[in-house]
Design a protein around this motif. Structure first.
Motif, mmCIF file in Angstrom:
data_model
loop_
_atom_site.group_PDB
_atom_site.id
_atom_site.type_symbol
_atom_site.label_atom_id
_atom_site.label_comp_id
_atom_site.label_asym_id
_atom_site.label_seq_id
_atom_site.Cartn_x
_atom_site.Cartn_y
_atom_site.Cartn_z
ATOM 1 N N GLY A 246 0.903 -1.293 0.097
ATOM 2 C CA GLY A 246 0.027 -0.068 -0.099
ATOM 3 C C GLY A 246 0.806 1.337 -0.039
ATOM 4 O O GLY A 246 0.718 1.995 0.955
ATOM 5 N N GLU B 97 1.305 -2.035 -4.538
ATOM 6 C CA GLU B 97 -0.027 -0.873 -4.498
ATOM 7 C C GLU B 97 -0.929 -1.427 -5.808
ATOM 8 O O GLU B 97 -0.453 -2.046 -6.546
ATOM 9 C CB GLU B 97 0.626 0.425 -4.963
ATOM 10 N N GLY C 283 -3.095 -6.874 -2.223
ATOM 11 C CA GLY C 283 -2.530 -7.673 -1.196
ATOM 12 C C GLY C 283 -3.005 -8.901 -0.571
ATOM 13 O O GLY C 283 -2.701 -9.793 0.072
ATOM 14 N N THR D 48 5.421 9.143 5.447
ATOM 15 C CA THR D 48 4.742 8.895 4.307
ATOM 16 C C THR D 48 4.071 10.226 4.071
ATOM 17 O O THR D 48 3.973 10.976 4.753
ATOM 18 C CB THR D 48 3.889 7.638 4.329
HETATM 19 C C1 LIG Z 1 -4.406 5.344 3.189
HETATM 20 S S1 LIG Z 1 -3.333 5.034 1.542
HETATM 21 C C2 LIG Z 1 -1.784 5.336 2.383
HETATM 22 C C3 LIG Z 1 -0.815 5.496 1.408
HETATM 23 C C4 LIG Z 1 0.826 5.649 1.995
HETATM 24 N N1 LIG Z 1 1.326 4.360 2.536
HETATM 25 C C5 LIG Z 1 0.867 6.756 2.764
HETATM 26 O O1 LIG Z 1 1.038 6.343 4.135
HETATM 27 O O2 LIG Z 1 0.744 7.967 2.384
HETATM 28 C C6 LIG Z 1 -3.516 3.265 1.482
HETATM 29 C C7 LIG Z 1 -2.936 2.753 0.384
HETATM 30 O O3 LIG Z 1 -3.073 1.172 0.343
HETATM 31 C C8 LIG Z 1 -3.513 0.656 -0.853
HETATM 32 N N2 LIG Z 1 -3.937 -0.556 -0.579
HETATM 33 C C9 LIG Z 1 -5.006 -0.611 0.300
HETATM 34 N N3 LIG Z 1 -5.465 -1.895 0.280
HETATM 35 C C10 LIG Z 1 -4.631 -2.541 -0.519
HETATM 36 C C11 LIG Z 1 -4.546 -3.949 -0.721
HETATM 37 N N4 LIG Z 1 -5.238 -5.021 -0.504
HETATM 38 N N5 LIG Z 1 -3.321 -4.291 -1.711
HETATM 39 C C12 LIG Z 1 -2.661 -3.218 -2.336
HETATM 40 N N6 LIG Z 1 -2.455 -2.080 -2.024
HETATM 41 C C13 LIG Z 1 -3.788 -1.658 -0.961
HETATM 42 C C14 LIG Z 1 -4.572 1.947 -1.350
HETATM 43 O O4 LIG Z 1 -4.771 1.829 -2.812
HETATM 44 C C15 LIG Z 1 -3.838 3.148 -1.063
HETATM 45 O O5 LIG Z 1 -2.863 3.838 -1.908
#
Ligand SMILES: C[S@@+](CC[C@H](N)C(=O)[O-])C[C@H]1O[C@@H](n2cnc3c(N)ncnc32)[C@H](O)[C@@H]1O
Length: 213
Positions: free
Chosen positions: A46, A69, A97, A192
């Motif tokens: 993510g 991602e 994921g 982040t």
């Molecule tokens: C709230 S954002 C946080 C982004 C970054 N880690 C930050 O702290 O700025 C959560 C991210 O996780 C990704 N994400 C959520 N569930 C996921 C999954 N099951 N598999 C891959 N990516 C996922 C979302 O697309 C999103 O970009």
């Protein structure tokens, strides 16, 4: 977090298979071949727009980093930066994921980062939380002993849930911080995008480091 659609991102991703793997079915056990050097692989699940993983890769050339991602728009942003930077120790992976252990061989990953994962506050969505037991089971498989995970969030509910979930799973806690930015870890902490946003609002950042084995 859903980013606004970026029409250019999909084409950019298709043009750069040397930097990004899209839903690969044949990469388990072969991730080292994507990097310039064979060295430990750390994974962020993510990665959002990639601030954390790009800075990690710049500061730690002795480690290979994989930014995982699901969103095309977010990956497009990371990829744009990586095309400029050409970091030999950074690769991108577009996949969900929930099937993470089909993407990696056992013990292929040295460390896992979960940064500001979506909180999924409704009880019926518990299984979507990235620290739910259905995810922990898979992380345990792909992580090399001791199976290190680092988790950061601004969300108290998700943090409390994660402490209980990891504890119930039998994980050992190395560090639990209720205000990361006021701790000894603050100086070396790489932030982040979400962390910057929430800490500017004065919210404390919760931190957990734990391992499986
Ligand atoms: C709230 S954002 C946080 C982004 C970054 N880690 C930050 O702290 O700025 C959560 C991210 O996780 C990704 N994400 C959520 N569930 C996921 C999954 N099951 N598999 C891959 N990516 C996922 C979302 O697309 C999103 O970009």
């Amino acid at each position: 977090m859903r980013l606004r659609n970026k029409p250019w991102a999909e084409q950019l991703i298709q043009e750069h298979p040397e930097l990004i793997s899209v839903n690969p079915t044949d990469m388990a056990g072969k991730w080292q071949t994507k990097f310039a050097q064979v060295q430990p692989i750390e994974l962020e699940l993510g990665s959002g727009k990639g601030k954390f993983i790009i800075e990690k890769a710049q500061k730690n050339p002795q480690i290979n980093y994989l930014a995982m991602e699901v969103q095309t728009a977010a990956l497009g942003m990371i990829l744009k930066r990586q095309i400029e930077l050409q970091l030999p120790n950074l690769q991108l992976l577009q996949a969900n994921g929930r099937d993470i252990n089909s993407l990696f061989a056992r013990e292929e990953i040295t460390k896992l980062y979960l940064n500001f994962s979506d909180p999924w506050p409704k009880t019926r969505h518990t299984k979507r939380r990235l620290t739910a037991p259905n995810f922990l089971e898979q992380y345990q498989d792909i992580l090399l002993a001791p199976g290190n995970i680092e988790f950061k969030t601004d969300n108290q509910g998700l943090f409390e849930y994660s402490l209980v979930s990891c504890n119930n799973f039998g994980m050992k806690f190395d560090e639990v911080l209720l205000d990361l930015h006021q701790s000894e870890r603050a100086a070396a902490n790489i932030t982040t995008e979400y962390e910057e946003k929430f800490s500017k609002k004065g919210q404390p950042i919760y931190f957990l480091a734990a391992h499986f084995k």
